[in-house]
Design a protein around this motif. Structure first.
Motif, PDB file in Angstrom:
ATOM      1  N   VAL A 110       0.894  -0.688  -0.031  1.00 20.56           N
ATOM      2  CA  VAL A 110      -0.399  -0.385  -0.190  1.00 20.56           C
ATOM      3  C   VAL A 110       0.572   1.981  -0.168  1.00 20.56           C
ATOM      4  O   VAL A 110       0.162   2.142  -0.728  1.00 20.56           O
ATOM      5  N   PHE A 111       1.540   1.590   0.439  1.00 24.06           N
ATOM      6  CA  PHE A 111       2.495   2.642   1.418  1.00 24.06           C
ATOM      7  C   PHE A 111       3.575   2.571   0.351  1.00 24.06           C
ATOM      8  O   PHE A 111       4.480   3.474   0.153  1.00 24.06           O
ATOM      9  N   LEU A 112       4.359   1.765  -0.101  1.00 16.13           N
ATOM     10  CA  LEU A 112       5.908   1.749  -0.279  1.00 16.13           C
ATOM     11  C   LEU A 112       6.666   0.702  -2.272  1.00 16.13           C
ATOM     12  O   LEU A 112       5.348   0.670  -2.732  1.00 16.13           O
ATOM     13  N   TRP A 113       7.575   0.749  -2.550  1.00 12.79           N
ATOM     14  CA  TRP A 113       7.872   0.234  -3.395  1.00 12.79           C
ATOM     15  C   TRP A 113       8.233  -1.889  -3.882  1.00 12.79           C
ATOM     16  O   TRP A 113       8.808  -1.553  -2.136  1.00 12.79           O
ATOM     17  N   PRO A 114       8.295  -1.884  -4.237  1.00 14.14           N
ATOM     18  CA  PRO A 114       8.998  -3.381  -4.014  1.00 14.14           C
ATOM     19  C   PRO A 114      10.283  -3.837  -4.086  1.00 14.14           C
ATOM     20  O   PRO A 114      10.992  -4.761  -3.734  1.00 14.14           O
ATOM     21  N   GLN A 115      11.236  -3.008  -4.824  1.00 12.62           N
ATOM     22  CA  GLN A 115      11.925  -3.126  -4.692  1.00 12.62           C
ATOM     23  C   GLN A 115      12.796  -3.576  -3.962  1.00 12.62           C
ATOM     24  O   GLN A 115      12.673  -2.557  -2.163  1.00 12.62           O
ATOM     25  N   ARG A 116      13.628  -4.360  -3.218  1.00 14.15           N
ATOM     26  CA  ARG A 116      14.186  -4.596  -1.401  1.00 14.15           C
ATOM     27  C   ARG A 116      15.643  -4.041  -1.402  1.00 14.15           C
ATOM     28  O   ARG A 116      16.347  -3.121  -1.866  1.00 14.15           O
ATOM     29  N   SER A 117      15.712  -2.769  -0.599  1.00 13.16           N
ATOM     30  CA  SER A 117      16.169  -2.361   0.569  1.00 13.16           C
ATOM     31  C   SER A 117      16.537  -2.459   1.907  1.00 13.16           C
ATOM     32  O   SER A 117      15.735  -2.119   2.892  1.00 13.16           O
ATOM     33  N   TRP A 118      18.064  -2.191   2.641  1.00 14.20           N
ATOM     34  CA  TRP A 118      17.898  -1.766   4.196  1.00 14.20           C
ATOM     35  C   TRP A 118      16.759  -0.150   4.146  1.00 14.20           C
ATOM     36  O   TRP A 118      15.980  -0.632   5.187  1.00 14.20           O
ATOM     37  N   PHE A 119      17.158   0.445   3.709  1.00 21.33           N
ATOM     38  CA  PHE A 119      15.962   1.589   3.510  1.00 21.33           C
ATOM     39  C   PHE A 119      14.994   1.533   3.039  1.00 21.33           C
ATOM     40  O   PHE A 119      14.031   1.801   4.363  1.00 21.33           O
TER      41      PHE A 119
END
Length: 232
Positions: A118-127
């Motif tokens: 709902v709130f974010l994007w799919p790419q993985r990162s610590w941020f």
């Protein structure tokens, strides 16, 4: 100059913090019209010169079969009703398997997946993972488990350009989501690890095997009760 810059950054962060709380509270009652992933998929379709496909019909949880609600719990997060957003047991198992060079699916809870969808994007990162943790905390704080499930089942990708239970049910089985039986619900839940690759109907041998396992888990789980309290 430096002092002014940091003052601006502080105000910006304060504004973003306040906005994040407001939007979570708004979505406690208001349907989520579109998610970042839906927009990203449409951009990818345009870049690949493909037809734009976005099937998304929001329905209340009362219009989604309890079979599908239970199927995704049994498939994705069997401790959903009792944890506070994070399945520590699954996370610990993932860490142990990663230490051995193995990979495990399912460490992210339904609450975490909802926050990400709902709130974010799919790419993985610590941020992004940090933001996912933050939004997971917020939705667990302000939403009920039933609301989390409602948003999850209306937002998650369930096919190529297909989002949410109603669109998935119509796409895969030509019927409304409220009429899904156990096998059909399990078939949709079975493709969630990679809904653009797998087919719910007709099911491949691999999906059929996953579907059979999910149905068995549904039988073991028993009745779905969102009022179940955390006893751990």
């Amino acid at each position: 100059m430096i002092k002014r810059f940091f003052k601006y950054i502080f105000k910006l962060m304060l504004w973003l913090f306040g906005f994040s709380i407001v939007i979570v509270i708004v979505f406690k009652w208001v349907p989520v019209p579109i998610t970042p992933l839906m927009l990203i998929r449409n951009v990818e379709q345009l870049q690949d010169d493909k037809k734009l496909v976005l099937k998304h019909d929001w329905v209340p949880i009362e219009a989604i079969s309890k079979n599908l609600q239970l199927a995704v719990i049994c498939s994705e997060d069997q401790n959903f009703l009792t944890h506070n957003g994070f399945d520590m047991e699954a996370i610990e198992k993932a860490v142990e398997h990663n230490k051995k060079g193995k990979r495990i699916r399912g460490a992210s809870s339904i609450s975490q997946q909802t926050a990400k969808n709902v709130f974010l994007w799919p790419q993985r990162s610590w941020f992004r993972k940090g933001l996912e943790t933050y939004f997971t905390f917020l939705i667990e704080l302000f939403w009920s488990k039933e609301r989390i499930m409602e948003v999850y089942l209306n937002s998650i990708e369930m096919g190529n350009g297909v989002y949410g239970a109603e669109s998935a049910s119509q796409f895969w089985f030509k019927k409304p989501a409220i009429k899904l039986n156990r096998n059909e619900a399990a078939a949709i839940a079975a493709i969630l690890p990679n809904p653009r690759r797998y087919r719910a109907n007709p099911a491949t041998n691999y999906i059929q095997g996953r579907k059979n396992w999910i149905v068995r888990q549904m039988n073991f789980f028993g009745p779905l009760d969102y009022n179940q309290k955390n006893e751990k």
